[in-house]
Design a protein around this motif. Structure first.
Motif, PDB file in Angstrom:
ATOM      1  N   GLU A 150       0.844  -1.076   0.084  1.00  0.00           N
ATOM      2  CA  GLU A 150       0.082  -0.067  -0.188  1.00  0.00           C
ATOM      3  C   GLU A 150       0.939   1.384   0.160  1.00  0.00           C
ATOM      4  O   GLU A 150       1.979   1.237   0.560  1.00  0.00           O
ATOM      5  CB  GLU A 150      -0.890  -0.050   1.194  1.00  0.00           C
ATOM      6  N   GLU A 151       0.348   2.336  -0.564  1.00  0.00           N
ATOM      7  CA  GLU A 151       1.206   3.519  -0.852  1.00  0.00           C
ATOM      8  C   GLU A 151       1.126   4.407   0.500  1.00  0.00           C
ATOM      9  O   GLU A 151      -0.164   4.845   0.705  1.00  0.00           O
ATOM     10  CB  GLU A 151       0.614   4.351  -2.170  1.00  0.00           C
ATOM     11  N   SER A 152       1.957   4.747   1.402  1.00  0.00           N
ATOM     12  CA  SER A 152       1.756   5.626   2.148  1.00  0.00           C
ATOM     13  C   SER A 152       1.494   6.938   1.986  1.00  0.00           C
ATOM     14  O   SER A 152       2.070   7.670   1.111  1.00  0.00           O
ATOM     15  CB  SER A 152       3.086   5.449   3.039  1.00  0.00           C
ATOM     16  N   GLY A 153       0.965   7.743   2.929  1.00  0.00           N
ATOM     17  CA  GLY A 153       0.576   9.019   2.629  1.00  0.00           C
ATOM     18  C   GLY A 153       1.676  10.144   2.858  1.00  0.00           C
ATOM     19  O   GLY A 153       1.710  11.367   3.012  1.00  0.00           O
ATOM     20  N   TYR A 154       2.797   9.368   3.704  1.00  0.00           N
ATOM     21  CA  TYR A 154       4.005  10.139   4.139  1.00  0.00           C
ATOM     22  C   TYR A 154       5.108  10.148   2.956  1.00  0.00           C
ATOM     23  O   TYR A 154       5.262   9.542   2.254  1.00  0.00           O
ATOM     24  CB  TYR A 154       4.739   9.586   5.504  1.00  0.00           C
TER      25      TYR A 154
ATOM     26  N   ILE B 281      14.660  15.037  -4.386  1.00  0.00           N
ATOM     27  CA  ILE B 281      14.101  13.569  -4.459  1.00  0.00           C
ATOM     28  C   ILE B 281      13.425  13.258  -3.346  1.00  0.00           C
ATOM     29  O   ILE B 281      14.015  13.388  -2.341  1.00  0.00           O
ATOM     30  CB  ILE B 281      15.273  12.668  -4.837  1.00  0.00           C
ATOM     31  N   THR B 282      11.989  13.320  -3.512  1.00  0.00           N
ATOM     32  CA  THR B 282      11.315  12.698  -2.370  1.00  0.00           C
ATOM     33  C   THR B 282      10.557  11.426  -2.810  1.00  0.00           C
ATOM     34  O   THR B 282      10.516  10.834  -3.938  1.00  0.00           O
ATOM     35  CB  THR B 282      10.299  13.605  -2.228  1.00  0.00           C
ATOM     36  N   ALA B 283      10.023  10.788  -1.728  1.00  0.00           N
ATOM     37  CA  ALA B 283       9.530   9.309  -2.049  1.00  0.00           C
ATOM     38  C   ALA B 283       8.272   9.243  -1.244  1.00  0.00           C
ATOM     39  O   ALA B 283       7.974   9.745   0.163  1.00  0.00           O
ATOM     40  CB  ALA B 283      10.518   8.350  -1.129  1.00  0.00           C
ATOM     41  N   LYS B 284       7.313   8.745  -1.851  1.00  0.00           N
ATOM     42  CA  LYS B 284       5.866   8.556  -1.267  1.00  0.00           C
ATOM     43  C   LYS B 284       5.360   6.925  -1.668  1.00  0.00           C
ATOM     44  O   LYS B 284       5.133   6.767  -2.612  1.00  0.00           O
ATOM     45  CB  LYS B 284       4.769   9.432  -1.749  1.00  0.00           C
ATOM     46  N   GLY B 285       5.585   6.144  -0.667  1.00  0.00           N
ATOM     47  CA  GLY B 285       5.368   4.657  -0.818  1.00  0.00           C
ATOM     48  C   GLY B 285       6.325   4.246  -1.773  1.00  0.00           C
ATOM     49  O   GLY B 285       7.637   4.483  -1.516  1.00  0.00           O
ATOM     50  N   GLN B 286       5.957   3.476  -2.805  1.00  0.00           N
ATOM     51  CA  GLN B 286       6.865   2.612  -3.803  1.00  0.00           C
ATOM     52  C   GLN B 286       7.427   4.058  -4.745  1.00  0.00           C
ATOM     53  O   GLN B 286       8.460   3.777  -5.466  1.00  0.00           O
ATOM     54  CB  GLN B 286       6.273   1.803  -4.600  1.00  0.00           C
ATOM     55  N   MET B 287       6.772   5.029  -5.134  1.00  0.00           N
ATOM     56  CA  MET B 287       7.123   5.964  -5.879  1.00  0.00           C
ATOM     57  C   MET B 287       8.085   6.990  -5.274  1.00  0.00           C
ATOM     58  O   MET B 287       8.032   7.198  -4.256  1.00  0.00           O
ATOM     59  CB  MET B 287       6.007   6.947  -6.413  1.00  0.00           C
ATOM     60  N   ALA B 288       9.049   7.601  -6.261  1.00  0.00           N
ATOM     61  CA  ALA B 288       9.915   8.381  -6.209  1.00  0.00           C
ATOM     62  C   ALA B 288       9.733   9.541  -7.162  1.00  0.00           C
ATOM     63  O   ALA B 288       9.215   9.501  -8.129  1.00  0.00           O
ATOM     64  CB  ALA B 288      11.210   7.996  -6.298  1.00  0.00           C
ATOM     65  N   TYR B 289       9.927  10.909  -6.688  1.00  0.00           N
ATOM     66  CA  TYR B 289       9.661  11.940  -7.413  1.00  0.00           C
ATOM     67  C   TYR B 289      10.849  12.736  -7.513  1.00  0.00           C
ATOM     68  O   TYR B 289      11.354  13.274  -6.245  1.00  0.00           O
ATOM     69  CB  TYR B 289       8.552  12.945  -6.844  1.00  0.00           C
ATOM     70  N   ILE B 290      11.208  13.164  -8.908  1.00  0.00           N
ATOM     71  CA  ILE B 290      12.268  14.152  -8.922  1.00  0.00           C
ATOM     72  C   ILE B 290      11.572  15.686  -9.050  1.00  0.00           C
ATOM     73  O   ILE B 290      11.009  15.748 -10.247  1.00  0.00           O
ATOM     74  CB  ILE B 290      13.016  13.768 -10.013  1.00  0.00           C
ATOM     75  N   LYS B 291      12.037  16.469  -8.264  1.00  0.00           N
ATOM     76  CA  LYS B 291      11.369  17.805  -8.301  1.00  0.00           C
ATOM     77  C   LYS B 291      12.348  18.845  -8.600  1.00  0.00           C
ATOM     78  O   LYS B 291      13.267  19.035  -7.859  1.00  0.00           O
ATOM     79  CB  LYS B 291      10.672  17.883  -6.893  1.00  0.00           C
ATOM     80  N   LEU B 292      12.094  19.699  -9.475  1.00  0.00           N
ATOM     81  CA  LEU B 292      12.840  20.779  -9.794  1.00  0.00           C
ATOM     82  C   LEU B 292      12.299  21.977  -9.376  1.00  0.00           C
ATOM     83  O   LEU B 292      11.119  22.457  -9.766  1.00  0.00           O
ATOM     84  CB  LEU B 292      13.258  21.044 -11.399  1.00  0.00           C
TER      85      LEU B 292
ATOM     86  N   LYS C 116      15.618  -0.374  -4.210  1.00  0.00           N
ATOM     87  CA  LYS C 116      16.141  -1.579  -3.404  1.00  0.00           C
ATOM     88  C   LYS C 116      15.118  -1.855  -2.302  1.00  0.00           C
ATOM     89  O   LYS C 116      14.941  -2.800  -1.872  1.00  0.00           O
ATOM     90  CB  LYS C 116      17.569  -1.306  -2.876  1.00  0.00           C
ATOM     91  N   TRP C 117      14.819  -0.653  -1.615  1.00  0.00           N
ATOM     92  CA  TRP C 117      14.007  -0.724  -0.255  1.00  0.00           C
ATOM     93  C   TRP C 117      12.594  -1.099  -0.778  1.00  0.00           C
ATOM     94  O   TRP C 117      12.017  -2.208  -0.055  1.00  0.00           O
ATOM     95  CB  TRP C 117      13.966   0.511   0.540  1.00  0.00           C
TER      96      TRP C 117
ATOM     97  N   CYS D 213       8.495  -5.381  -0.956  1.00  0.00           N
ATOM     98  CA  CYS D 213       7.557  -6.358  -1.660  1.00  0.00           C
ATOM     99  C   CYS D 213       7.863  -7.962  -1.432  1.00  0.00           C
ATOM    100  O   CYS D 213       6.962  -8.839  -1.361  1.00  0.00           O
ATOM    101  CB  CYS D 213       7.682  -6.073  -3.234  1.00  0.00           C
ATOM    102  N   GLU D 214       9.007  -8.335  -1.038  1.00  0.00           N
ATOM    103  CA  GLU D 214       9.326  -9.672  -0.761  1.00  0.00           C
ATOM    104  C   GLU D 214       8.824 -10.059   0.667  1.00  0.00           C
ATOM    105  O   GLU D 214       8.336 -11.110   0.703  1.00  0.00           O
ATOM    106  CB  GLU D 214      11.048  -9.763  -0.886  1.00  0.00           C
ATOM    107  N   PHE D 215       8.922  -8.891   1.565  1.00  0.00           N
ATOM    108  CA  PHE D 215       8.445  -9.227   2.768  1.00  0.00           C
ATOM    109  C   PHE D 215       6.845  -9.526   2.839  1.00  0.00           C
ATOM    110  O   PHE D 215       6.208 -10.052   3.552  1.00  0.00           O
ATOM    111  CB  PHE D 215       8.667  -8.146   3.696  1.00  0.00           C
ATOM    112  N   ALA D 216       6.226  -8.690   2.117  1.00  0.00           N
ATOM    113  CA  ALA D 216       4.813  -8.827   1.941  1.00  0.00           C
ATOM    114  C   ALA D 216       4.414 -10.295   1.292  1.00  0.00           C
ATOM    115  O   ALA D 216       3.275 -10.604   1.704  1.00  0.00           O
ATOM    116  CB  ALA D 216       4.208  -7.635   0.907  1.00  0.00           C
TER     117      ALA D 216
END
Length: 239
Positions: free
Chosen positions: A2-6, A48-59, A127-128, A133-136
């Motif tokens: 599940e994608e975290s809101g943090y 570079i931020t992360a939210k759940g599985q997604m990463a975001y490159i912000k300019l 990598k995280w 995903c493997e733990f789940a």
């Protein structure tokens, strides 16, 4: 997963340059030498931020923090972020405006260390993601994990060393294993009954107790044991 809101911050670089890049005509990869490196289209800060599985490159603007462009990254390496073939300081990223429109732009760092940190931050995040995903999967299917074989193999043996301690009250060895409420036997009950004074005066009784005395034969003088001394000390002759 599940994608975290943090939203967490993975990397911040205060100096990055943005370049317009020509369309790629072949699959040989991008080359930074084909860009006008001395004339960047925009300069500012990269986060570079992360939210759940997604990463975001912000300019973002260095002063106000206003967002200039954003590139969502769902895997790395992948089409969202690509390295150029002729330099380690430049990359091509795919930016999105949130309305389905996409474009590819070039970014570059003046310092190779900043480019290295940018690359490592994305690698560590995904990598995280892979580990989570493997733990789940293991939590959903615990029986599919590796099982330990604790059985004996053919020809395998096991050796047990059990210490046995003996107690010797008198001459009778007794195992000290009476832990179930049993009591030690009374050794006095194992000896012949002591004759009474009335029984001592009868020769027939004496022959029953000491048959060698009434037969006229002398007892052989062997080494006396403590049991013999105890028996001969009884007042069998009424003394």
């Amino acid at each position: 997963m599940e994608e975290s809101g943090y939203e967490s911050v993975l990397c911040v670089k205060p100096d990055v340059h943005v370049y317009r890049i020509p369309p790629r005509a072949t699959n040989r990869g991008y080359r930074a030498a084909e860009w006008q490196l001395d004339q960047p289209s925009w300069s500012g800060r990269l986060r570079i931020t992360a939210k759940g599985q997604m990463a975001y490159i912000k300019l973002e603007d260095r002063t106000s923090g206003e967002l200039f462009a954003q590139a969502p990254v769902d895997q790395f390496p992948g089409t969202a972020v690509e390295s150029v073939t002729d330099s380690s300081r430049y990359f091509v990223i795919r930016i999105e405006d949130g309305n389905g429109r996409r474009a590819f732009i070039g970014i570059g760092f003046g310092d190779r260390g900043d480019a290295f940190d940018f690359n490592v931050a994305l690698q560590d995040h995904f990598k995280w993601v892979k580990q989570q995903c493997e733990f789940a999967k293991q939590a959903q299917n615990p029986d599919q994990g590796p099982k330990l074989d604790l059985g004996f193999k053919e020809g395998q043996t096991i050796k047990l060393n059990i210490a046995e301690v003996l107690l010797y009250p008198g001459h009778s060895p007794i195992l000290p294993l009476l832990t179930s409420g049993e009591t030690l036997p009374n050794l006095q009950d194992q000896l012949p009954a002591r004759p009474s004074q009335a029984q001592a005066g009868s020769s027939s009784d004496l022959s029953t107790v000491f048959p060698h005395v009434t037969s006229g034969k002398a007892l052989p003088r062997l080494g006396r044991r403590k049991e013999d001394e105890a028996l001969l000390s009884w007042p069998v002759f009424g003394a």
